[in-house]
Every structure is written in structure tokens, then in C-alpha cells.
Scaffold this motif. Structure first.
Motif, PDB file in Angstrom:
ATOM      1  N   ASN A 115       0.805  -1.227   0.000  1.00 22.85           N
ATOM      2  CA  ASN A 115       0.000   0.000   0.000  1.00 22.85           C
ATOM      3  C   ASN A 115       0.836   1.274   0.000  1.00 22.85           C
ATOM      4  O   ASN A 115       0.366   2.335   0.422  1.00 22.85           O
ATOM      5  N   ASP A 118      -0.498   4.593  -1.157  1.00 19.46           N
ATOM      6  CA  ASP A 118      -1.564   5.252  -0.390  1.00 19.46           C
ATOM      7  C   ASP A 118      -1.072   6.362   0.525  1.00 19.46           C
ATOM      8  O   ASP A 118      -1.875   6.955   1.254  1.00 19.46           O
ATOM      9  N   HIS A 147      -5.518   0.522  -0.061  1.00 16.98           N
ATOM     10  CA  HIS A 147      -6.547   0.373   0.964  1.00 16.98           C
ATOM     11  C   HIS A 147      -7.946   0.475   0.366  1.00 16.98           C
ATOM     12  O   HIS A 147      -8.207   1.301  -0.524  1.00 16.98           O
ATOM     13  N   ASN A 148      -8.829  -0.336   0.903  1.00 19.31           N
ATOM     14  CA  ASN A 148     -10.195  -0.462   0.418  1.00 19.31           C
ATOM     15  C   ASN A 148     -11.138   0.323   1.334  1.00 19.31           C
ATOM     16  O   ASN A 148     -11.292  -0.003   2.503  1.00 19.31           O
ATOM     17  N   LEU A 149     -11.783   1.348   0.793  1.00 21.27           N
ATOM     18  CA  LEU A 149     -12.685   2.171   1.594  1.00 21.27           C
ATOM     19  C   LEU A 149     -13.854   1.363   2.148  1.00 21.27           C
ATOM     20  O   LEU A 149     -14.367   1.654   3.232  1.00 21.27           O
ATOM     21  N   LEU A 152     -12.737  -0.001   5.410  1.00 22.40           N
ATOM     22  CA  LEU A 152     -12.732   1.021   6.457  1.00 22.40           C
ATOM     23  C   LEU A 152     -14.143   1.303   6.935  1.00 22.40           C
ATOM     24  O   LEU A 152     -14.388   1.478   8.129  1.00 22.40           O
ATOM     25  N   ARG A 196     -13.504   7.983  -2.177  1.00 18.70           N
ATOM     26  CA  ARG A 196     -12.147   7.919  -1.624  1.00 18.70           C
ATOM     27  C   ARG A 196     -12.036   8.899  -0.465  1.00 18.70           C
ATOM     28  O   ARG A 196     -12.733   9.917  -0.428  1.00 18.70           O
ATOM     29  N   ASP A 201      -5.353   6.555  10.028  1.00 16.40           N
ATOM     30  CA  ASP A 201      -5.835   5.270  10.515  1.00 16.40           C
ATOM     31  C   ASP A 201      -4.842   4.694  11.518  1.00 16.40           C
ATOM     32  O   ASP A 201      -3.899   5.362  11.943  1.00 16.40           O
ATOM     33  N   THR A 210      -3.549   8.081   5.383  1.00 19.88           N
ATOM     34  CA  THR A 210      -3.679   6.971   4.453  1.00 19.88           C
ATOM     35  C   THR A 210      -4.852   7.182   3.500  1.00 19.88           C
ATOM     36  O   THR A 210      -5.934   7.594   3.906  1.00 19.88           O
ATOM     37  N   TYR A 212      -7.736   5.831   1.123  1.00 19.22           N
ATOM     38  CA  TYR A 212      -8.648   4.699   0.937  1.00 19.22           C
ATOM     39  C   TYR A 212      -9.523   4.979  -0.280  1.00 19.22           C
ATOM     40  O   TYR A 212      -9.991   6.100  -0.473  1.00 19.22           O
ATOM     41  N   TRP A 253      -7.455  -4.064   2.414  1.00 20.89           N
ATOM     42  CA  TRP A 253      -6.790  -3.643   1.180  1.00 20.89           C
ATOM     43  C   TRP A 253      -6.880  -4.727   0.128  1.00 20.89           C
ATOM     44  O   TRP A 253      -7.203  -5.875   0.417  1.00 20.89           O
TER      45      TRP A 253
END
Length: 261
Positions: A115, A118, A147-149, A152, A196, A201, A210, A212, A253
């Protein structure tokens, strides 16, 4: 990277942490297995080498390996780690946003793992894509994780913090509280609707800002630079080949593999 991110990656404790890592993540192993028959003919650029986790695996397999990192401290640690076994290894201090030392069409395979992409603002993220497209050969491959929103969004909820283990529940609630305090402008509605976000985090004790992004938005962002983009589960290495799989995925992620236009 912004100054805080740069300082974090230069600190001795963080550098030491990354030099202890050796294993590929499941998605990386799947991609390695896929390209293994071709690696011996490939010139590879490894961006964000950290302490040499991916260097350790890929450098002996490819025709030519070049590893770079923004952090001089990380590069020094990596050089020390491989001084005995790979003394002629090409490792350089370089910023992925401006890789002037590399000519156009130089690399068959470019990797930016863990990542690393990011930790720059969105405008700089696009500069990285532009530079990867420039230094990569047309039809070559670019692989990166991000990273995958959606992940989160899940961890932000009170329900997700609950566990059958009281100690784990306590830790989760403390982390959730810290996240909310350190990101006062982020709310549940934003997490549910934004494509995004950049947040502080829990990475390295909330020291990093970071980026996302939702998988669908990431694929759209890649379109001007790359084609044949694929998305892989970080945890299982499974190819998320359907729209439903992308929309429903809540891992923190994901890995993206695409070809250079």
C-alpha cells in the motif's frame, strides 16, 4: 508522501519493523506463481522496497532487478540486509512521483506493494501512475496494493467492534474512539457515500495519513494509464472478477494487476 509520512518511514523503529518481514502476502504469491515462467526474462522495478521483503523473493528470479524507496533509511537497511548474498543488487533512493533516472520503456514488471501508493495525496498518486506508464514497457505489467474504503467503512461501525473476546472488544473500541478523535470531520455518511478518503488510521499508531478508495473508483482511476486491470483479494489471493465480488468485498486492502498502455 507528506512530511509526517516521510518522518515515520525514516524512524529507526519503523525501519527495523520492515527489515523483519519476509513473507509474501497471498495475493502476491498468486501473482508470483502466475508470472514465474516469465520472470527470468523480465526487467523488474520494485517501488517502495522498505526493508527488502519483496526484494528477498523477486531479485533472484528476474533477469534484472532494480529496487527503490523514498526513504534513505529504508534503502540503507535493505543494502545492509543483502550485502552478503546479493552484493551487486541495484537499490536506489528515488521518489515514485519523479523517476527521471529511468528511461522510457525500461521495465517489464513494476511492483508497488504494501500500500505504499496510499501515502501521497491524490494528485501525486496520479503522478505515480503517469511515471509507471512512462518507465514501463507497453504491454508490461504493473501490480500494486491499495486500501479499500469498503473495509474502512466496516471497521468504523460499533457493531464490527464487538467480539466474543472481551479484551478484543476493548481494544477495538479504543481504536474506534481514537479514529474518531483523530478524524473529526469523517462521519458514517461520508464513509458510506465517498469514493475515496484520506484519513489517519491505525497504521503505525495513527502516525500516517492513508488514502482509501473503493475498488470501482480505483479501476476508473487506472483507465487513462493501464488496461486489463484485475483485482485480487489480499487475504486469499482470489481474483475478484465479478461486480458483486468487488462491491461486497470488505477487506482492508486489495491488489491490482494491470497492463501498461
Amino acid at each position: 508522501m507528506n512530511d509526517q509520512n516521510q518522518r515515520t518511514y525514516a524512524s529507526a523503529g519503523i525501519v527495523w519493523y520492515y527489515t523483519q518481514l519476509n513473507q509474501l502476502q497471498p495475493a502476491e504469491q498468486v501473482i508470483l506463481d502466475r508470472f514465474k515462467p516469465q520472470l527470468s526474462s523480465m526487467r523488474m522495478l520494485d517501488i517502495g522496497i522498505g526493508g527488502g521483503r519483496t526484494t528477498n523473493v523477486f531479485a533472484p528470479l528476474v533477469k534484472e532487478y532494480v529496487g527503490i524507496d523514498y526513504s534513505a533509511e529504508m534503502v540503507a537497511a535493505c543494502q545492509k540486509r543483502f550485502a552478503k548474498n546479493l552484493p551487486s543488487l541495484a537499490l536506489e533512493i528515488a521518489d515514485a512521483r519523479a523517476m527521471q533516472q529511468f528511461a522510457d520503456d525500461s521495465f517489464d514488471f513494476i511492483l508497488f506493494s504494501f500500500n505504499g501508493i496510499d501515502y501521497v495525496p491524490e494528485g501525486d498518486r496520479l503522478k505515480i501512475f503517469e511515471e509507471v506508464k512512462r518507465v514501463g514497457k507497453s504491454g508490461g505489467y504493473f501490480c500494486f496494493s491499495s486500501h479499500n474504503l469498503q473495509g474502512l467503512q466496516k471497521t468504523f461501525s460499533l457493531k464490527a467492534s464487538m467480539s466474543l473476546n472481551p479484551l478484543q472488544t476493548y481494544v477495538n473500541l479504543v481504536m474506534l474512539a481514537l479514529f474518531k478523535v483523530l478524524n473529526p470531520t469523517v462521519n458514517a455518511h461520508q464513509l458510506a457515500t465517498a469514493d475515496r478518503l484520506i484519513v489517519r488510521d491505525e497504521s503505525h499508531n495513527f502516525r500516517l495519513r492513508t488514502y482509501y478508495i473503493r475498488p470501482a473508483a480505483q479501476l476508473k482511476q487506472l483507465e487513462p494509464y493501464f488496461y486489463n486491470a484485475e483485482v485480487y483479494s489480499w487475504q486469499s489471493g482470489r481474483n475478484l472478477s465479478t461486480q458483486d465480488a468487488l462491491v461486497q468485498n470488505e477487506e482492508l486492502w486489495l491488489y491490482y494487476l494491470c497492463q501498461i498502455s
